[in-house]
Design an enzyme around this catalytic site. Structure first.
Site, PDB file in Angstrom:
ATOM      1  N   GLU A  23       0.824  -1.221   0.000  1.00 43.88           N
ATOM      2  CA  GLU A  23       0.000   0.000   0.000  1.00 43.88           C
ATOM      3  C   GLU A  23       0.853   1.265   0.000  1.00 43.88           C
ATOM      4  O   GLU A  23       0.332   2.358   0.223  1.00 43.88           O
ATOM      5  CB  GLU A  23      -0.995  -0.011   1.167  1.00 43.88           C
ATOM      6  CG  GLU A  23      -2.128  -0.993   0.917  1.00 43.88           C
ATOM      7  CD  GLU A  23      -3.226  -0.956   1.966  1.00 43.88           C
ATOM      8  OE1 GLU A  23      -4.305  -1.499   1.695  1.00 43.88           O
ATOM      9  OE2 GLU A  23      -3.000  -0.404   3.071  1.00 43.88           O
ATOM     10  N   ASN A  58      -1.923 -14.566   1.247  1.00 45.49           N
ATOM     11  CA  ASN A  58      -3.058 -15.483   1.307  1.00 45.49           C
ATOM     12  C   ASN A  58      -3.188 -16.223  -0.032  1.00 45.49           C
ATOM     13  O   ASN A  58      -2.395 -16.004  -0.956  1.00 45.49           O
ATOM     14  CB  ASN A  58      -4.350 -14.762   1.718  1.00 45.49           C
ATOM     15  CG  ASN A  58      -4.798 -13.734   0.686  1.00 45.49           C
ATOM     16  OD1 ASN A  58      -4.439 -13.811  -0.490  1.00 45.49           O
ATOM     17  ND2 ASN A  58      -5.586 -12.771   1.114  1.00 45.49           N
ATOM     18  N   GLY A  75      -5.988 -22.402   8.638  1.00 49.53           N
ATOM     19  CA  GLY A  75      -4.687 -22.205   9.276  1.00 49.53           C
ATOM     20  C   GLY A  75      -3.639 -21.676   8.308  1.00 49.53           C
ATOM     21  O   GLY A  75      -3.937 -20.844   7.447  1.00 49.53           O
ATOM     22  N   ASP A  88     -15.535 -10.087  12.076  1.00 49.99           N
ATOM     23  CA  ASP A  88     -14.935  -9.147  11.119  1.00 49.99           C
ATOM     24  C   ASP A  88     -13.508  -9.612  10.827  1.00 49.99           C
ATOM     25  O   ASP A  88     -12.654  -9.578  11.716  1.00 49.99           O
ATOM     26  CB  ASP A  88     -14.937  -7.730  11.723  1.00 49.99           C
ATOM     27  CG  ASP A  88     -14.365  -6.683  10.779  1.00 49.99           C
ATOM     28  OD1 ASP A  88     -14.030  -7.017   9.624  1.00 49.99           O
ATOM     29  OD2 ASP A  88     -14.258  -5.514  11.207  1.00 49.99           O
ATOM     30  N   GLY A 114      -5.071 -10.766   8.492  1.00 48.02           N
ATOM     31  CA  GLY A 114      -3.782 -11.063   7.855  1.00 48.02           C
ATOM     32  C   GLY A 114      -2.693 -10.146   8.408  1.00 48.02           C
ATOM     33  O   GLY A 114      -1.546 -10.568   8.607  1.00 48.02           O
ATOM     34  N   ASP A 115      -3.057  -8.901   8.688  1.00 44.37           N
ATOM     35  CA  ASP A 115      -2.083  -7.948   9.245  1.00 44.37           C
ATOM     36  C   ASP A 115      -1.692  -8.349  10.665  1.00 44.37           C
ATOM     37  O   ASP A 115      -0.533  -8.211  11.065  1.00 44.37           O
ATOM     38  CB  ASP A 115      -2.676  -6.535   9.265  1.00 44.37           C
ATOM     39  CG  ASP A 115      -3.039  -6.061   7.877  1.00 44.37           C
ATOM     40  OD1 ASP A 115      -2.367  -6.475   6.908  1.00 44.37           O
ATOM     41  OD2 ASP A 115      -4.009  -5.298   7.752  1.00 44.37           O
ATOM     42  N   GLY A 172     -13.313  -4.115  13.506  1.00 48.01           N
ATOM     43  CA  GLY A 172     -12.278  -3.146  13.172  1.00 48.01           C
ATOM     44  C   GLY A 172     -10.939  -3.796  12.914  1.00 48.01           C
ATOM     45  O   GLY A 172     -10.732  -4.985  13.203  1.00 48.01           O
TER      46      GLY A 172
HETATM   47  O1  RIB Z   1      -5.725  -5.352   5.684  1.00 50.81           O
HETATM   48  C1  RIB Z   1      -6.789  -4.563   6.136  1.00 50.81           C
HETATM   49  C2  RIB Z   1      -6.545  -3.129   5.782  1.00 50.81           C
HETATM   50  O2  RIB Z   1      -6.577  -3.004   4.373  1.00 50.81           O
HETATM   51  C3  RIB Z   1      -7.610  -2.189   6.276  1.00 50.81           C
HETATM   52  O3  RIB Z   1      -7.334  -1.684   7.563  1.00 50.81           O
HETATM   53  C4  RIB Z   1      -7.674  -1.119   5.203  1.00 50.81           C
HETATM   54  O4  RIB Z   1      -7.182   0.121   5.616  1.00 50.81           O
HETATM   55  C5  RIB Z   1      -6.875  -1.673   4.038  1.00 50.81           C
HETATM   56  O5  RIB Z   1      -5.673  -1.042   3.932  1.00 50.81           O
END
Ligand code: RIB
Length: 311
Positions: free
Chosen positions: A137, A181, A224, A245, A250-251, A286
């Site tokens: 990003e 993924n 998994g 949610d 993944g983050d 969130g």
């Molecule tokens: O990976 C999730 C994120 O992707 C969200 O928080 C959104 O901002 C996008 O960047």
């Protein structure tokens, strides 16, 4: 202990919840509009910091109200923001998210994130034992410069190539650990993959991407994680939970993995830990605010230890 350095995006997530996603051209009634700190870089930094690693985020914010709110939130999560610049030339990154039945669609407008430069990401001094993390990003020249800088310092590099887009082979050559993924793996390996596919298909696709002895971790949601570590496949089974949610899961995985590696944990144990952390994240609304604490992850690992095995 090493430090975690995350070069990446910082977004305000504007979330509309609804009973179902609209089809193209259709309008559906929503339930509520929610504002959550997000952005892949920020989410990964918050996860790493909450899970015990000293963490520095490198990125850009606009000089707008979202920017001020995001900065205050990140500071409250103990993320070092010395290398987050404010720029008047663009608005803060914004993600428009629709959420229905725990699944999302996301449109990201990069704004200030798109102005991240190589000079921004090479400013902090890294050292051996540190972990350098990035995603897609922010512009690719900045990611390449960051990883080159990290490698020169003896740090370990982790790339989360999300959202998926093509990238230069020289960037892949600077990556020690690739975390992605099944959709991202399918895109990069040029093959159609579904999360229900046989593990052998993921391993085969991962091998087709691999350069040298790079580790590749494929996150498969409730199934998994499948990883290739030193050429050998490993499966960390999923944890069955009620997801509300999945945004940021993944983050959470990437940030947790980085925090564990910075603390000297072995790769198989760090994968099991990250898998457990992500299973907590999906049970909350969130992105950045849903990252778990170290005590929460320890509690679920005590009640159900991680079992890594051959797929
Ligand atoms: O990976 C999730 C994120 O992707 C969200 O928080 C959104 O901002 C996008 O960047």
């Amino acid at each position: 202990m090493g430090r975690v350095f995350v070069a990446g995006s910082i977004n305000m997530d504007v979330v509309a919840t609804a009973e179902r996603h609209p089809k193209i051209g259709e309008t559906v009634a929503g339930r509520e509009v929610l504002y959550f700190p997000g952005g892949k870089g920020a989410n990964q930094a918050v996860a790493a910091a909450k899970l015990g690693a000293p963490t520095t985020l490198i990125g850009r914010l606009g000089t707008d109200a979202f920017g001020r709110e995001l900065r205050a939130f990140l500071a409250s999560q103990s993320v070092d923001l010395s290398f987050v610049q404010d720029t008047a030339a663009a608005h803060s990154g914004t993600a428009i998210i629709t959420l229905a039945n725990a699944d999302n669609t996301i449109v990201v407008v990069p704004g200030a994130n798109g102005l991240t430069r190589p000079a921004d990401v090479t400013a902090p001094a890294l050292a051996k034992g540190d972990i350098a993390v990035s995603q897609f990003e922010i512009p690719q020249p900045a990611i390449t410069a960051f990883f080159r800088h990290a490698r020169a310092a003896g740090a370990t590099t982790i790339l989360n190539p999300a959202p998926a887009r093509t990238f230069e082979a020289r960037l892949l050559g600077l990556v020690d650990i690739l975390v992605l993924n099944e959709t991202e793996l399918g895109f990069l390996a040029n093959t159609a993959l579904r999360d229900s596919d046989d593990p052998a298909r993921f391993v085969e696709a991962a091998r087709s991407l691999q350069t040298g002895d790079q580790a590749i971790c494929i996150t498969l949601g409730r199934r998994g994680v499948i990883a290739l570590i030193a050429g050998a496949p490993l499966l960390v089974p999923g944890r069955s939970v009620e997801a509300v949610d999945t945004t940021g899961a993944g983050d959470c995985f990437v940030g947790a993995l980085a925090s564990q590696l910075a603390q000297g944990v072995s790769m198989p144990d760090a994968l099991g830990y990250a898998n457990a952390a992500a299973s907590i994240c999906v049970q909350r609304m969130g992105a950045a605010p849903s990252m778990p604490t170290a005590a929460e992850v320890a509690a679920i690992l005590t009640s159900r230890p991680s079992e890594a095995r051959e797929p």
